[in-house]
Design an enzyme around this catalytic site. Structure first.
Site, PDB file in Angstrom:
ATOM      1  N   ASP A  35       0.772  -1.186   0.036  1.00  0.00           N
ATOM      2  CA  ASP A  35      -0.117  -0.028   0.107  1.00  0.00           C
ATOM      3  C   ASP A  35       0.804   1.249   0.002  1.00  0.00           C
ATOM      4  O   ASP A  35       0.864   2.164   0.915  1.00  0.00           O
ATOM      5  CB  ASP A  35      -0.922   0.006   1.109  1.00  0.00           C
ATOM      6  CG  ASP A  35      -0.417  -0.083   2.689  1.00  0.00           C
ATOM      7  OD1 ASP A  35       0.934  -0.500   2.616  1.00  0.00           O
ATOM      8  OD2 ASP A  35      -0.660   0.294   3.470  1.00  0.00           O
ATOM      9  N   ASP A  75       7.258   3.724   3.193  1.00  0.00           N
ATOM     10  CA  ASP A  75       8.032   2.418   3.694  1.00  0.00           C
ATOM     11  C   ASP A  75       7.958   1.373   2.592  1.00  0.00           C
ATOM     12  O   ASP A  75       8.733   0.446   2.221  1.00  0.00           O
ATOM     13  CB  ASP A  75       8.274   2.068   5.086  1.00  0.00           C
ATOM     14  CG  ASP A  75       6.782   1.753   5.501  1.00  0.00           C
ATOM     15  OD1 ASP A  75       5.863   2.337   4.984  1.00  0.00           O
ATOM     16  OD2 ASP A  75       6.779   0.988   6.324  1.00  0.00           O
ATOM     17  N   ASP A  76       6.730   1.437   2.129  1.00  0.00           N
ATOM     18  CA  ASP A  76       6.178   0.305   1.023  1.00  0.00           C
ATOM     19  C   ASP A  76       7.413   0.784  -0.218  1.00  0.00           C
ATOM     20  O   ASP A  76       7.837  -0.329  -0.797  1.00  0.00           O
ATOM     21  CB  ASP A  76       4.996   0.402   0.437  1.00  0.00           C
ATOM     22  CG  ASP A  76       3.918   0.001   1.779  1.00  0.00           C
ATOM     23  OD1 ASP A  76       3.408  -1.005   1.792  1.00  0.00           O
ATOM     24  OD2 ASP A  76       3.846   1.083   2.432  1.00  0.00           O
ATOM     25  N   ASN A  98       1.267   0.280  17.189  1.00  0.00           N
ATOM     26  CA  ASN A  98       1.619   1.845  17.095  1.00  0.00           C
ATOM     27  C   ASN A  98       0.386   2.773  16.931  1.00  0.00           C
ATOM     28  O   ASN A  98       0.065   3.755  17.510  1.00  0.00           O
ATOM     29  CB  ASN A  98       2.568   1.869  15.705  1.00  0.00           C
ATOM     30  CG  ASN A  98       2.021   1.362  14.634  1.00  0.00           C
ATOM     31  OD1 ASN A  98       0.950   0.858  14.641  1.00  0.00           O
ATOM     32  ND2 ASN A  98       2.798   1.476  13.626  1.00  0.00           N
ATOM     33  N   GLU A 135      -0.921  -2.544  15.733  1.00  0.00           N
ATOM     34  CA  GLU A 135      -0.037  -2.305  14.532  1.00  0.00           C
ATOM     35  C   GLU A 135      -1.062  -1.794  13.379  1.00  0.00           C
ATOM     36  O   GLU A 135      -1.888  -2.583  13.272  1.00  0.00           O
ATOM     37  CB  GLU A 135       1.113  -3.384  14.212  1.00  0.00           C
ATOM     38  CG  GLU A 135       1.792  -2.878  13.315  1.00  0.00           C
ATOM     39  CD  GLU A 135       1.841  -2.995  11.780  1.00  0.00           C
ATOM     40  OE1 GLU A 135       1.744  -2.284  10.888  1.00  0.00           O
ATOM     41  OE2 GLU A 135       0.561  -3.833  11.641  1.00  0.00           O
ATOM     42  N   ASN A 150      -1.275  -2.345  10.101  1.00  0.00           N
ATOM     43  CA  ASN A 150      -1.523  -3.198   8.969  1.00  0.00           C
ATOM     44  C   ASN A 150      -2.772  -4.540   9.526  1.00  0.00           C
ATOM     45  O   ASN A 150      -3.587  -4.812   8.791  1.00  0.00           O
ATOM     46  CB  ASN A 150      -0.460  -3.918   8.455  1.00  0.00           C
ATOM     47  CG  ASN A 150       0.407  -3.175   7.411  1.00  0.00           C
ATOM     48  OD1 ASN A 150      -0.206  -2.065   7.045  1.00  0.00           O
ATOM     49  ND2 ASN A 150       1.563  -3.424   7.369  1.00  0.00           N
ATOM     50  N   HIS A 172       9.726   0.144   7.999  1.00  0.00           N
ATOM     51  CA  HIS A 172       9.332  -1.172   8.469  1.00  0.00           C
ATOM     52  C   HIS A 172       9.325  -2.143   7.232  1.00  0.00           C
ATOM     53  O   HIS A 172       9.811  -3.298   7.208  1.00  0.00           O
ATOM     54  CB  HIS A 172       7.669  -0.865   8.611  1.00  0.00           C
ATOM     55  CG  HIS A 172       7.458   0.161   9.756  1.00  0.00           C
ATOM     56  ND1 HIS A 172       7.525  -0.082  11.061  1.00  0.00           N
ATOM     57  CD2 HIS A 172       6.784   1.358   9.642  1.00  0.00           C
ATOM     58  CE1 HIS A 172       7.167   1.024  11.729  1.00  0.00           C
ATOM     59  NE2 HIS A 172       6.963   1.908  10.835  1.00  0.00           N
ATOM     60  N   ASP A 173       8.708  -1.587   6.311  1.00  0.00           N
ATOM     61  CA  ASP A 173       8.260  -2.721   5.044  1.00  0.00           C
ATOM     62  C   ASP A 173       9.657  -3.270   4.524  1.00  0.00           C
ATOM     63  O   ASP A 173       9.422  -4.605   4.255  1.00  0.00           O
ATOM     64  CB  ASP A 173       7.549  -2.272   4.120  1.00  0.00           C
ATOM     65  CG  ASP A 173       6.197  -1.799   4.482  1.00  0.00           C
ATOM     66  OD1 ASP A 173       5.743  -2.420   5.731  1.00  0.00           O
ATOM     67  OD2 ASP A 173       5.348  -0.958   3.984  1.00  0.00           O
TER      68      ASP A 173
HETATM   69  C1  BDR Z   1       3.085  -0.281   8.555  1.00  0.00           C
HETATM   70  O1  BDR Z   1       1.754   0.567   8.602  1.00  0.00           O
HETATM   71  C2  BDR Z   1       2.045   1.376   7.367  1.00  0.00           C
HETATM   72  O2  BDR Z   1       1.916   2.658   7.522  1.00  0.00           O
HETATM   73  C3  BDR Z   1       3.610   1.222   6.927  1.00  0.00           C
HETATM   74  O3  BDR Z   1       3.677   1.215   5.503  1.00  0.00           O
HETATM   75  C4  BDR Z   1       3.729   0.022   7.260  1.00  0.00           C
HETATM   76  O4  BDR Z   1       3.348  -1.153   6.481  1.00  0.00           O
HETATM   77  C5  BDR Z   1       3.809  -0.050   9.835  1.00  0.00           C
HETATM   78  O5  BDR Z   1       2.930  -0.040  11.079  1.00  0.00           O
HETATM   79 CA    CA Z   2       2.853  -0.766   4.101  1.00  0.00          CA
END
Ligand code: BDR
Ligand code: CA
Length: 312
Positions: A11, A15-16, A161, A167, A169, A242-243
């Site tokens: 998505d 970070d993707d 988070n 989290e 996702n 992250h990704d």
């Molecule tokens: C995840 O949430 C998204 O905002 C980022 O792309 C990552 O996949 C981190 O919590």
């Molecule tokens: Ca992501």
């Protein structure tokens, strides 16, 4: 070394985008398909972003398919514009790309790709909400035995988070996440415990800023805006990227230590909905199909990303 074949369900999102750059620039990975899911932004925006990143990173020949525009049961309430901006990639420049998406939906592309390739050769790398993956598992249950592994960014065994224990996702579509974690395919959960070690520190950003390739320049824009937004919105001095951690694990599992542990997703709890409940009380039973990522070799991780963007 034989290339690791992956389907990246994403998505983008800053970070993707880094995850896609890493996969595109690493010689040991072959991207079979990129599928998109609403998450950091709407489905339309993240799909457009995926196509544009694919163009920049010379993944243009790879199948791109759009998937779920909303979670299985819930309204899409969480779009992470505070972190990723209105476009999902605010403050970056990318080439325009033709809107060339596969006519099949993402879940169908995931199924067709896994069924087409030899058994246990395809790794699924979900780095967004798990809606498409749950749909694919229901559409064609044989993919569960056929896939090599599911290496996903999501969850966390001791931290969240968007909520204290959830989290992004997982929280976005907890019912889909429940389905995915209950299926018996091998899952590696690359959660926040791990990705909070993947900070884009000043020295890393300086190294990347010195590289003069189109992908490195784009990466610098991504990390600059991601840093600013994480600082403003969450108070982080350096942002956790992250990704790409999930991609790094596929490329070289020795970069990330994992521990086998049962994981179940809570989707009903008043305070714990979206939590990935992980049992670390004792060694996992021998039939445990889930593992959680615990420790990142940080320098080696960033070196992989740096090498990837140097190549293009
Ligand atoms: C995840 O949430 C998204 O905002 C980022 O792309 C990552 O996949 C981190 O919590
Ligand atoms: Ca992501």
């Amino acid at each position: 070394m034989e290339k690791r074949k992956v389907i990246i369900d994403c998505d983008p999102g800053y970070d993707d985008a880094v995850a896609l750059l890493l996969a595109a620039g690493n010689p040991n990975i072959e991207v079979l398909a990129i599928t998109t899911v609403a998450g950091n932004q709407t489905l339309e925006k993240v799909t457009r972003n995926a196509l544009r990143i694919a163009k920049l990173a010379r993944l243009e020949e790879v199948t791109v398919a759009a998937g779920a525009a909303r979670p299985l049961l819930r309204d899409q309430v969480v779009v992470a514009a505070n972190i990723h901006g209105e476009s999902g990639l605010d403050g970056t420049t990318l080439p325009e790309a033709e809107y060339r998406v596969d006519p099949r939906c993402a879940a169908q592309v995931i199924v067709d790709t896994i069924m087409r390739e030899p058994e246990k050769t395809v790794t699924l790398v979900p780095i967004g909400p798990l809606t498409n993956i749950a749909l694919a598992a229901r559409l064609e249950p044989r993919i569960v035995d056929r896939v090599k592994e599911v290496v996903l960014m999501g969850g966390g065994y001791h931290i969240g988070n968007v909520k204290p224990m959830a989290e992004f996702n997982i929280e976005n579509d907890p019912e889909a996440a429940y389905i995915v974690f209950e299926e018996k395919w091998p899952i590696v959960m690359v959660g926040l415990d791990l990705t909070y070690q993947a900070l884009a520190t000043k020295d890393v950003k300086e190294k990347i800023a010195r590289i003069d390739t189109p992908c490195a320049q784009f990466l610098t824009q991504v990390l600059t805006r991601f840093s600013e937004n994480y600082k403003r919105s969450k108070g982080f001095d350096e942002p956790p990227v992250h990704d790409p951690c999930a991609i790094a694990y596929v490329i070289d599992p020795s970069i990330i230590q994992v521990r086998k542990a049962p994981v179940h997703v809570e989707y009903r709890g008043q305070f714990t909905s979206g939590m990935t409940v992980t049992d670390l009380r004792k060694p996992a039973p021998s039939d445990c199909h889930t593992a959680v990522a615990t420790h990142l070799a940080r320098e080696r991780f960033w070196n992989l990303i740096i090498e990837a963007v140097k190549n293009q």
